[in-house]
Design an enzyme around this catalytic site. Structure first.
Site, PDB file in Angstrom:
ATOM      1  N   ASN A   9       0.863  -1.181   0.000  1.00 31.97           N
ATOM      2  CA  ASN A   9       0.000   0.000   0.000  1.00 31.97           C
ATOM      3  C   ASN A   9       0.900   1.231   0.000  1.00 31.97           C
ATOM      4  OD1 ASN A   9      -1.870   1.998   0.411  1.00 31.97           O
ATOM      5  ND2 ASN A   9      -2.290   1.473   2.550  1.00 31.97           N
ATOM      6  N   TRP A  10       0.977   1.896  -1.142  1.00 32.68           N
ATOM      7  CA  TRP A  10       1.918   3.027  -1.274  1.00 32.68           C
ATOM      8  C   TRP A  10       1.351   4.328  -0.727  1.00 32.68           C
ATOM      9  CZ3 TRP A  10       3.987   1.745  -6.910  1.00 32.68           C
ATOM     10  CH2 TRP A  10       4.752   0.570  -6.817  1.00 32.68           C
ATOM     11  N   LYS A  11       0.110   4.332  -0.334  1.00 26.83           N
ATOM     12  CA  LYS A  11      -0.516   5.523   0.261  1.00 26.83           C
ATOM     13  C   LYS A  11      -0.245   6.766  -0.607  1.00 26.83           C
ATOM     14  CE  LYS A  11       0.167   3.320   4.705  1.00 26.83           C
ATOM     15  NZ  LYS A  11       0.122   3.428   6.142  1.00 26.83           N
ATOM     16  N   HIS A  97      -9.415   0.945   4.641  1.00 29.20           N
ATOM     17  CA  HIS A  97      -8.133   1.133   5.322  1.00 29.20           C
ATOM     18  C   HIS A  97      -8.340   2.036   6.550  1.00 29.20           C
ATOM     19  CE1 HIS A  97      -4.044   2.372   6.204  1.00 29.20           C
ATOM     20  NE2 HIS A  97      -3.679   1.252   5.608  1.00 29.20           N
ATOM     21  N   GLU A  99      -6.777   4.446   7.680  1.00 33.14           N
ATOM     22  CA  GLU A  99      -6.623   5.882   7.436  1.00 33.14           C
ATOM     23  C   GLU A  99      -7.869   6.468   6.776  1.00 33.14           C
ATOM     24  OE1 GLU A  99      -2.859   5.466   5.450  1.00 33.14           O
ATOM     25  OE2 GLU A  99      -2.038   4.779   7.354  1.00 33.14           O
ATOM     26  N   GLU A 169      -5.642  -5.410  10.279  1.00 31.90           N
ATOM     27  CA  GLU A 169      -4.598  -4.431  10.567  1.00 31.90           C
ATOM     28  C   GLU A 169      -4.881  -3.738  11.898  1.00 31.90           C
ATOM     29  OE1 GLU A 169      -2.496  -3.024   6.802  1.00 31.90           O
ATOM     30  OE2 GLU A 169      -4.342  -1.903   6.883  1.00 31.90           O
ATOM     31  N   GLY A 175       2.205   1.723  10.796  1.00 30.00           N
ATOM     32  CA  GLY A 175       3.141   2.849  10.678  1.00 30.00           C
ATOM     33  C   GLY A 175       3.794   3.246  11.997  1.00 30.00           C
ATOM     34  N   SER A 215       3.307  -2.684  10.309  1.00 27.50           N
ATOM     35  CA  SER A 215       4.764  -2.681  10.513  1.00 27.50           C
ATOM     36  C   SER A 215       5.439  -4.006  10.164  1.00 27.50           C
ATOM     37  CB  SER A 215       5.095  -2.257  11.948  1.00 27.50           C
ATOM     38  OG  SER A 215       4.621  -0.955  12.200  1.00 27.50           O
ATOM     39  N   GLY A 237       4.949   1.073   4.802  1.00 28.85           N
ATOM     40  CA  GLY A 237       6.284   1.662   4.681  1.00 28.85           C
ATOM     41  C   GLY A 237       7.291   0.794   3.933  1.00 28.85           C
TER      42      GLY A 237
HETATM   43  C1  PEP Z   1      -0.752  -0.109   6.014  1.00 32.36           C
HETATM   44  O1  PEP Z   1      -0.783   1.072   5.720  1.00 32.36           O
HETATM   45  O2  PEP Z   1      -1.671  -0.842   5.643  1.00 32.36           O
HETATM   46  C2  PEP Z   1       0.363  -0.615   6.813  1.00 32.36           C
HETATM   47  C3  PEP Z   1       0.287  -1.829   7.271  1.00 32.36           C
HETATM   48  O3  PEP Z   1       1.420   0.245   7.007  1.00 32.36           O
HETATM   49  P1  PEP Z   1       2.832  -0.116   7.702  1.00 32.36           P
HETATM   50  O4  PEP Z   1       3.311  -1.416   7.083  1.00 32.36           O
HETATM   51  O5  PEP Z   1       3.716   1.022   7.378  1.00 32.36           O
HETATM   52  O6  PEP Z   1       2.566  -0.293   9.167  1.00 32.36           O
END
Ligand code: PEP
Length: 252
Positions: A9-11, A97, A99, A169, A175, A215, A237
């Site tokens: 997921n490049w956001k 998601h 966010e 998640e 993050g 993460s 990330g």
């Molecule tokens: C995500 O945004 O879905 C995610 C899992 O981010 P990260 O791996 O950076 O925690």
């Protein structure tokens, strides 16, 4: 048999040039990997979907969208419809998601509409959900997750589940550098699979891929992915770096 999946997921990262470089890098680095029953997905921003799709042709990488609107078209400034995604060759979309839920106010009810729309349009849905830290501290994480699934997803008929991928998640792990332990991930994934069996059927439970997100990095991916009910990861990330993302794919 359910697939193993590693999804990046490049956001809101990467301009046009950076997207091209990253897609090219991933494409090259996974070319010789034995990816049997394993899918590799990347989710660029809307503006970069088309150029990413052009660059993954004849490769094992699939390009997915980070979001979509639940209506066909109309006065929804800044939004993108399922039909628009399909018209450029997108086949899967991330919905729910954390966010989108926390920063853009997407409720379970709105997410349920998005899921219905995506399914009806023939898109695959990568449905995200997970508890906040205070839910886990107060031992409410199972109830919260069950509620999110019941409200956002369980209106879907059993035969549409071939179009659903789940991504658990825990919000406190996204993050933050803090990861759920492999045991915590397995415990929740087994709980979710059990819910699918109760609500639908053993075949739905057995055939649905359940990803872990929060993460994941090269140093912890193998241990998390080794758990029986963890079918891969949604990676934020670490998916922005070719080597890290490739190492996570190798871990599966
Ligand atoms: C995500 O945004 O879905 C995610 C899992 O981010 P990260 O791996 O950076 O925690």
């Amino acid at each position: 048999m359910r697939s193993k999946i590693v999804a990046g997921n490049w956001k809101m990262n990467n301009n046009s040039k950076e997207t091209k470089t990253l897609v090219k890098g991933i494409r090259k680095s996974i070319k010789k990997l034995p990816l049997e029953n394993t899918r590799v997905l990347v989710a660029p921003t809307f503006v970069n979907l088309m150029s990413a799709i052009k660059r993954i042709k004849k490769s094992k990488v699939e390009v997915v969208a980070q979001n979509m609107h639940q209506e066909n078209n109309g006065a929804f400034t800044g939004e993108v419809s399922a039909d628009m995604l399909k018209s450029i060759g997108v086949k899967s979309v991330i919905i729910g998601h954390s966010e989108r839920r926390s920063l853009f106010g997407e409720t379970d009810e709105v997410l349920a509409l998005k899921v219905t729309k995506a399914i009806n349009e023939g898109l695959e849905v990568i449905f995200c959900f997970g508890e906040q830290l205070e839910d886990r501290k107060s031992n409410n994480h199972f109830t919260v997750v069950k509620n999110q699934l019941e409200k956002g997803l369980f209106h879907i008929e059993a035969n549409a589940w071939s179009q659903i991928v789940l991504a658990y998640e825990p919000v406190w792990a996204i993050g933050t550098g803090e990861t759920a332990s492999p045991e915590q991930a397995q415990e929740m994934h087994a709980f979710i699979r059990n819910l699918l069996q109760e609500k639908y059927h053993t075949s739905v439970a057995d055939n649905t891929s359940i990803l872990y997100g929060g993460s994941v990095k090269p140093s912890n991916a193998e241990e998390i992915f080794s758990k029986q009910d963890v079918d891969g990861g949604l990676i934020g990330g670490a998916s922005l770096n070719v080597k890290d993302f490739t190492d996570i794919i190798k871990a599966i």
